[in-house]
Design a protein around this motif. Sequence first.
Motif, PDB file in Angstrom:
ATOM      1  N   ALA A 230       0.809  -1.218   0.000  1.00  0.00           N
ATOM      2  CA  ALA A 230       0.000   0.000   0.000  1.00  0.00           C
ATOM      3  C   ALA A 230       0.842   1.268   0.000  1.00  0.00           C
ATOM      4  O   ALA A 230       0.311   2.370  -0.162  1.00  0.00           O
ATOM      5  N   ALA A 231       2.160   1.132   0.181  1.00  0.00           N
ATOM      6  CA  ALA A 231       3.032   2.313   0.270  1.00  0.00           C
ATOM      7  C   ALA A 231       4.298   2.094  -0.547  1.00  0.00           C
ATOM      8  O   ALA A 231       5.408   2.154  -0.023  1.00  0.00           O
ATOM      9  N   LEU A 232       4.133   1.853  -1.834  1.00  0.00           N
ATOM     10  CA  LEU A 232       5.295   1.634  -2.701  1.00  0.00           C
ATOM     11  C   LEU A 232       5.932   2.946  -3.131  1.00  0.00           C
ATOM     12  O   LEU A 232       7.118   2.990  -3.436  1.00  0.00           O
ATOM     13  N   ASP A 233       5.147   4.019  -3.167  1.00  0.00           N
ATOM     14  CA  ASP A 233       5.684   5.297  -3.627  1.00  0.00           C
ATOM     15  C   ASP A 233       6.408   6.047  -2.510  1.00  0.00           C
ATOM     16  O   ASP A 233       7.366   6.774  -2.774  1.00  0.00           O
ATOM     17  N   GLU A 234       5.963   5.894  -1.288  1.00  0.00           N
ATOM     18  CA  GLU A 234       6.607   6.523  -0.142  1.00  0.00           C
ATOM     19  C   GLU A 234       6.905   5.434   0.878  1.00  0.00           C
ATOM     20  O   GLU A 234       6.094   5.172   1.772  1.00  0.00           O
ATOM     21  N   PRO A 235       8.055   4.767   0.737  1.00  0.00           N
ATOM     22  CA  PRO A 235       8.359   3.593   1.566  1.00  0.00           C
ATOM     23  C   PRO A 235       8.276   3.880   3.060  1.00  0.00           C
ATOM     24  O   PRO A 235       8.692   4.935   3.545  1.00  0.00           O
ATOM     25  N   LEU A 236       7.711   2.912   3.761  1.00  0.00           N
ATOM     26  CA  LEU A 236       7.627   2.981   5.208  1.00  0.00           C
ATOM     27  C   LEU A 236       8.959   2.575   5.821  1.00  0.00           C
ATOM     28  O   LEU A 236       9.730   1.818   5.224  1.00  0.00           O
ATOM     29  N   SER A 237       9.208   3.039   7.024  1.00  0.00           N
ATOM     30  CA  SER A 237      10.389   2.585   7.752  1.00  0.00           C
ATOM     31  C   SER A 237      10.124   1.198   8.332  1.00  0.00           C
ATOM     32  O   SER A 237       8.970   0.759   8.423  1.00  0.00           O
ATOM     33  N   THR A 238      11.186   0.525   8.720  1.00  0.00           N
ATOM     34  CA  THR A 238      11.022  -0.793   9.342  1.00  0.00           C
ATOM     35  C   THR A 238      10.157  -0.694  10.586  1.00  0.00           C
ATOM     36  O   THR A 238       9.310  -1.567  10.841  1.00  0.00           O
ATOM     37  N   ARG A 277       9.183  -1.908 -12.957  1.00  0.00           N
ATOM     38  CA  ARG A 277       9.270  -2.591 -14.244  1.00  0.00           C
ATOM     39  C   ARG A 277       7.932  -2.550 -14.978  1.00  0.00           C
ATOM     40  O   ARG A 277       7.878  -2.347 -16.193  1.00  0.00           O
ATOM     41  N   THR A 278       6.840  -2.728 -14.236  1.00  0.00           N
ATOM     42  CA  THR A 278       5.510  -2.648 -14.841  1.00  0.00           C
ATOM     43  C   THR A 278       5.267  -1.263 -15.427  1.00  0.00           C
ATOM     44  O   THR A 278       4.744  -1.124 -16.540  1.00  0.00           O
ATOM     45  N   LEU A 279       5.656  -0.215 -14.695  1.00  0.00           N
ATOM     46  CA  LEU A 279       5.459   1.151 -15.191  1.00  0.00           C
ATOM     47  C   LEU A 279       6.334   1.427 -16.406  1.00  0.00           C
ATOM     48  O   LEU A 279       5.901   2.081 -17.362  1.00  0.00           O
ATOM     49  N   LEU A 280       7.563   0.945 -16.393  1.00  0.00           N
ATOM     50  CA  LEU A 280       8.457   1.170 -17.523  1.00  0.00           C
ATOM     51  C   LEU A 280       7.930   0.488 -18.787  1.00  0.00           C
ATOM     52  O   LEU A 280       7.994   1.049 -19.885  1.00  0.00           O
ATOM     53  N   GLN A 281       7.414  -0.717 -18.632  1.00  0.00           N
ATOM     54  CA  GLN A 281       6.961  -1.480 -19.793  1.00  0.00           C
ATOM     55  C   GLN A 281       5.558  -1.092 -20.234  1.00  0.00           C
ATOM     56  O   GLN A 281       5.201  -1.295 -21.393  1.00  0.00           O
ATOM     57  N   GLY A 282       4.757  -0.525 -19.312  1.00  0.00           N
ATOM     58  CA  GLY A 282       3.366  -0.271 -19.645  1.00  0.00           C
ATOM     59  C   GLY A 282       2.980   1.185 -19.777  1.00  0.00           C
ATOM     60  O   GLY A 282       1.832   1.491 -20.118  1.00  0.00           O
ATOM     61  N   THR A 283       3.909   2.123 -19.505  1.00  0.00           N
ATOM     62  CA  THR A 283       3.591   3.542 -19.618  1.00  0.00           C
ATOM     63  C   THR A 283       4.739   4.260 -20.333  1.00  0.00           C
ATOM     64  O   THR A 283       5.779   3.672 -20.628  1.00  0.00           O
ATOM     65  N   GLU A 284       4.526   5.551 -20.586  1.00  0.00           N
ATOM     66  CA  GLU A 284       5.560   6.383 -21.189  1.00  0.00           C
ATOM     67  C   GLU A 284       6.183   7.319 -20.152  1.00  0.00           C
ATOM     68  O   GLU A 284       6.822   8.310 -20.507  1.00  0.00           O
ATOM     69  N   MET A 285       6.018   7.006 -18.879  1.00  0.00           N
ATOM     70  CA  MET A 285       6.591   7.840 -17.816  1.00  0.00           C
ATOM     71  C   MET A 285       8.113   7.883 -17.951  1.00  0.00           C
ATOM     72  O   MET A 285       8.743   6.846 -18.185  1.00  0.00           O
ATOM     73  N   PRO A 286       8.730   9.051 -17.811  1.00  0.00           N
ATOM     74  CA  PRO A 286      10.193   9.128 -17.803  1.00  0.00           C
ATOM     75  C   PRO A 286      10.775   8.271 -16.692  1.00  0.00           C
ATOM     76  O   PRO A 286      10.134   8.054 -15.659  1.00  0.00           O
ATOM     77  N   VAL A 287      11.979   7.803 -16.906  1.00  0.00           N
ATOM     78  CA  VAL A 287      12.611   6.907 -15.942  1.00  0.00           C
ATOM     79  C   VAL A 287      12.681   7.563 -14.561  1.00  0.00           C
ATOM     80  O   VAL A 287      12.431   6.904 -13.538  1.00  0.00           O
ATOM     81  N   ASP A 289      10.673   9.765 -13.259  1.00  0.00           N
ATOM     82  CA  ASP A 289       9.337   9.767 -12.662  1.00  0.00           C
ATOM     83  C   ASP A 289       8.978   8.386 -12.124  1.00  0.00           C
ATOM     84  O   ASP A 289       8.331   8.262 -11.075  1.00  0.00           O
ATOM     85  N   VAL A 290       9.389   7.355 -12.851  1.00  0.00           N
ATOM     86  CA  VAL A 290       9.150   5.993 -12.379  1.00  0.00           C
ATOM     87  C   VAL A 290       9.906   5.751 -11.077  1.00  0.00           C
ATOM     88  O   VAL A 290       9.377   5.162 -10.132  1.00  0.00           O
ATOM     89  N   ALA A 291      11.149   6.206 -11.050  1.00  0.00           N
ATOM     90  CA  ALA A 291      11.957   6.045  -9.833  1.00  0.00           C
ATOM     91  C   ALA A 291      11.265   6.691  -8.638  1.00  0.00           C
ATOM     92  O   ALA A 291      11.147   6.088  -7.564  1.00  0.00           O
ATOM     93  N   VAL A 292      10.788   7.915  -8.807  1.00  0.00           N
ATOM     94  CA  VAL A 292      10.119   8.633  -7.719  1.00  0.00           C
ATOM     95  C   VAL A 292       8.827   7.922  -7.322  1.00  0.00           C
ATOM     96  O   VAL A 292       8.510   7.782  -6.134  1.00  0.00           O
ATOM     97  N   ALA A 293       8.056   7.453  -8.340  1.00  0.00           N
ATOM     98  CA  ALA A 293       6.784   6.779  -8.068  1.00  0.00           C
ATOM     99  C   ALA A 293       6.968   5.472  -7.312  1.00  0.00           C
ATOM    100  O   ALA A 293       6.024   4.965  -6.705  1.00  0.00           O
ATOM    101  N   ALA A 297      14.977   7.739  -4.119  1.00  0.00           N
ATOM    102  CA  ALA A 297      15.299   9.157  -3.952  1.00  0.00           C
ATOM    103  C   ALA A 297      16.143   9.707  -5.090  1.00  0.00           C
ATOM    104  O   ALA A 297      16.146  10.911  -5.336  1.00  0.00           O
ATOM    105  N   SER A 298      16.875   8.841  -5.792  1.00  0.00           N
ATOM    106  CA  SER A 298      17.733   9.328  -6.867  1.00  0.00           C
ATOM    107  C   SER A 298      17.702   8.362  -8.039  1.00  0.00           C
ATOM    108  O   SER A 298      17.473   7.150  -7.874  1.00  0.00           O
ATOM    109  N   ALA A 299      17.944   8.903  -9.230  1.00  0.00           N
ATOM    110  CA  ALA A 299      17.967   8.074 -10.422  1.00  0.00           C
ATOM    111  C   ALA A 299      19.115   7.083 -10.382  1.00  0.00           C
ATOM    112  O   ALA A 299      18.986   5.943 -10.849  1.00  0.00           O
ATOM    113  N   ALA A 300      20.242   7.495  -9.799  1.00  0.00           N
ATOM    114  CA  ALA A 300      21.410   6.615  -9.743  1.00  0.00           C
ATOM    115  C   ALA A 300      21.132   5.393  -8.855  1.00  0.00           C
ATOM    116  O   ALA A 300      21.458   4.254  -9.224  1.00  0.00           O
TER     117      ALA A 300
END
Length: 318
Positions: A230-238, A277-287, A289-293, A297-300
């Motif tokens: 339920a929190a893939l975009d804003e990861p929860l702490s342990t 991977r699902t977003l990369l293969q199924g949408t045109e979102m920039p890489v 944006d996918v990372a943030v979603a 925190a960083s593209a690297a």
Amino acid sequence: MFAPQRSGQIQRIGFLLQPKFSLLAFAAAVEPLRVANLFAGRTLYEWRLLSQDGEPVTAVNGMTSVVDYSLADAPALPAIVVTASYDHEEAITRPLLAWLRRAAAFGARLGAIDTGSFALAEAGLLDGYRATTHWQELESFAERYPRVEARQDLFVVDRDRFTSAGATAGLDLMLNLIRTQHGQELAAACADFFVYARIREGGDSQRMPLRQRLKSANPRLIRAVEAMEAALDEPLSTAEIAEAAGVSARELERMFRRWLDASPGAYYRRLRLDRARTLLQGTEMPVLDVAVACGFASAAHFSRSYRQRFGRAPSEDR
């Protein structure tokens, strides 16, 4: 679509096969109609196969199906089902969209199997309707078509539109059609023929319950994974995951090691990368944006983690 059928009336359905369609999903939708005819001792359903150009269509598993008509030659059909799967966006052409709009204007009931929903939505024919598609594509579908009420249901029937999640969901869709039009006895006989123990309802979940996916009935583990998903975009702490599960951080660690052979952090990262991977293969979102979603925190960091998980860079998985 699911209106009672008048006595002696034959339901005619056109299946529009898109390149790389799912043969399993297509067969699951057609075979119940065949068996209903068999058990009824008369023709209740007829179907015709279509492709955009009238040429044979190759399914995603490499098998090729001969069709009856091209879009230009197809007769008027009261019901049309767009059948797709992989690379569905490449198969959405202007002639196809125009043909679907004309069919709708002439009163055809329109449906879709698997990612065939994208074609109907692109044509504007699902605006204001409830609809579904395969769960791997559902998020991108909802983001791309905000005027469609995207549902996680197994299949959805909304007025003159009907959509299913693909794979075996087409079987349930058609068994429900048979039940509505010809009664529970015939639908149950068809399901029994397929060694199908239960006809699922449209509102059933597409995905296997977590206890089956995790091979564990441990309620604390299930609560922990539910919190992660339920929190893939804003990861929860342990600590937050442990609190959601009702255990200590140390117990959470032991629980994941025992049941999932991974630390909570490693398992959580896999979930987020699978979504990426699902977003990369199924949408045109920039890489980026996918990372943030997906909570990176960083593209690297995202690129490095992605390569470790899948053996290739995110840009190679577009």
